[in-house]
Design a protein around this motif. Structure first.
Motif, short mmCIF file in Angstrom:
data_model
loop_
_atom_site.label_atom_id
_atom_site.label_comp_id
_atom_site.label_asym_id
_atom_site.label_seq_id
_atom_site.Cartn_x
_atom_site.Cartn_y
_atom_site.Cartn_z
N ALA A 1 16.09 1.78 13.33
CA ALA A 1 17.15 2.71 12.62
C ALA A 1 18.16 3.70 13.35
CB ALA A 1 16.42 3.25 11.53
N LYS A 2 19.18 4.05 12.86
CA LYS A 2 19.92 5.06 13.45
C LYS A 2 20.07 6.02 12.35
CE LYS A 2 24.36 5.91 15.49
NZ LYS A 2 24.71 5.51 16.98
N GLY A 3 19.89 7.25 12.46
CA GLY A 3 20.10 8.31 11.66
C GLY A 3 21.56 8.30 11.04
N LEU B 1 0.84 -1.18 0.08
CA LEU B 1 -0.17 0.03 0.02
C LEU B 1 0.94 1.22 -0.06
CD1 LEU B 1 -2.46 -1.16 2.66
CD2 LEU B 1 -2.75 -1.07 0.15
N SER B 2 1.87 1.12 0.95
CA SER B 2 2.67 2.61 1.10
C SER B 2 4.16 1.91 1.52
CB SER B 2 2.20 3.38 1.88
OG SER B 2 2.78 4.52 2.12
N GLU B 3 4.80 2.65 0.80
CA GLU B 3 6.50 2.45 1.20
C GLU B 3 7.29 3.88 1.41
OE1 GLU B 3 10.08 -0.28 -0.62
OE2 GLU B 3 8.37 0.16 -1.96
N ASN B 4 7.90 3.77 2.70
CA ASN B 4 9.00 4.59 2.95
C ASN B 4 10.00 4.49 2.37
OD1 ASN B 4 9.84 7.26 4.06
ND2 ASN B 4 9.19 6.28 6.22
N ARG B 5 10.26 5.12 1.11
CA ARG B 5 11.53 4.88 0.49
C ARG B 5 12.65 5.60 0.98
NH1 ARG B 5 10.99 5.47 -5.42
NH2 ARG B 5 13.05 4.27 -5.51
N ARG B 6 12.24 6.97 1.46
CA ARG B 6 12.96 7.85 2.05
C ARG B 6 13.93 7.30 3.27
NH1 ARG B 6 15.66 12.45 0.33
NH2 ARG B 6 16.25 13.87 2.25
N ALA B 7 13.22 6.30 4.15
CA ALA B 7 13.84 5.78 5.26
C ALA B 7 15.00 5.18 5.04
CB ALA B 7 12.81 5.04 6.07
N ARG B 8 15.19 4.62 4.01
CA ARG B 8 16.34 3.97 3.84
C ARG B 8 17.63 4.99 3.42
NH1 ARG B 8 15.55 -1.46 4.60
NH2 ARG B 8 13.54 -2.17 4.01
N TYR B 9 17.27 6.00 2.86
CA TYR B 9 18.17 6.92 2.66
C TYR B 9 18.75 7.72 3.93
CZ TYR B 9 20.32 10.93 0.42
OH TYR B 9 21.33 12.04 0.29
N ASP B 10 17.69 8.07 4.71
CA ASP B 10 18.01 8.80 6.01
C ASP B 10 18.55 8.20 6.94
OD1 ASP B 10 17.07 11.32 4.46
OD2 ASP B 10 15.23 11.23 5.36
N TYR B 11 18.12 6.66 7.39
CA TYR B 11 18.62 6.05 8.18
C TYR B 11 19.18 4.82 7.99
CZ TYR B 11 14.88 8.76 10.49
OH TYR B 11 14.09 9.85 10.81
N ALA B 12 20.14 4.21 8.83
CA ALA B 12 20.67 2.98 8.40
C ALA B 12 19.82 1.86 9.31
CB ALA B 12 22.10 2.83 9.03
N ILE B 13 19.25 1.21 8.61
CA ILE B 13 18.19 0.02 9.21
C ILE B 13 18.84 -0.91 9.86
CG2 ILE B 13 16.11 -1.36 8.99
CD1 ILE B 13 15.71 1.71 8.24
N LEU C 1 8.60 1.23 7.60
CA LEU C 1 9.07 0.93 6.07
C LEU C 1 8.30 0.77 5.22
CD1 LEU C 1 12.19 -1.11 7.41
CD2 LEU C 1 12.31 1.22 6.91
N VAL C 2 7.20 -0.21 5.41
CA VAL C 2 6.29 -0.74 4.35
C VAL C 2 4.78 -0.78 5.13
CG1 VAL C 2 5.57 -2.34 2.64
CG2 VAL C 2 8.18 -1.68 3.07
N LEU C 3 3.89 -0.52 4.50
CA LEU C 3 2.43 -0.77 4.91
C LEU C 3 1.96 -1.84 3.83
CD1 LEU C 3 0.03 -0.27 6.65
CD2 LEU C 3 -0.46 1.70 5.43
N TYR C 4 1.36 -2.86 4.04
CA TYR C 4 0.77 -3.82 3.23
C TYR C 4 -0.21 -4.61 3.71
CZ TYR C 4 4.03 -7.03 5.50
OH TYR C 4 4.71 -7.69 6.34
#
Length: 156
Positions: free
Chosen positions: A128-130, A13-25, A111-114
């Protein structure tokens, strides 16, 4: 004849693609969400947004804050679009998330809503860590080099 691998119930449904760029998961956990009927129907019709949301542990419970689910027009009782939604996880997972967030710089990022294969709404939460700016530049350089390498291999 082989059964097709696509499942009609599974839908991102929704994916937070910016999270992998802004945070180290470091780790991710699948959680359920407590939703009302009109919220589920709205999610099936139009995509919700989790880009600006975050998760938090309060009083031993896990909450999703600032996620957006559009109002369902045909509902008798309307819902609040950006209300806090309770996430469902085991006590052990919640305790581990609380301990991880108490360390310096750790946060809970959706990260992902599905809808899973059974048609139940799930959300994947990342611990995650920023990232600092130099880390972001480094990941950009890796991504660009990967693209350039693929182009070079394609030309051969």
């Amino acid at each position: 004849m082989a059964k097709p691998k696509t499942d009609p119930n599974y839908k991102v449904l929704s994916e937070n693609r910016r999270a992998r760029y802004d945070y180290a998961i470091e780790d991710d956990i699948e959680c359920g969400i407590m939703l009302t009927g009109p919220e589920v129907k709205s999610m099936r019709l139009q995509a919700p947004n989790i880009a600006e949301s975050y998760a938090t542990v309060e009083d031993g419970e896990l909450w999703l804050v600032n996620s957006y689910i559009a109002p369902y027009d045909r509902a008798m009782f309307k819902h609040v679009e950006r209300r806090r939604r309770k996430l469902l996880a085991s006590k052990r997972e919640i305790a581990r998330m609380w301990n991880d967030t108490q360390r310096k710089g750790m946060t809970l990022v959706p990260l992902v809503l599905y809808f899973n294969h059974k048609g139940i709404a799930k959300i994947k939460i990342g611990i995650a860590k920023g990232k600092k700016n130099h880390d972001k530049r480094e990941s950009d350089a890796k991504r660009d080099w990967g693209r350039q390498k693929q182009r070079l291999l394609k030309e051969r």
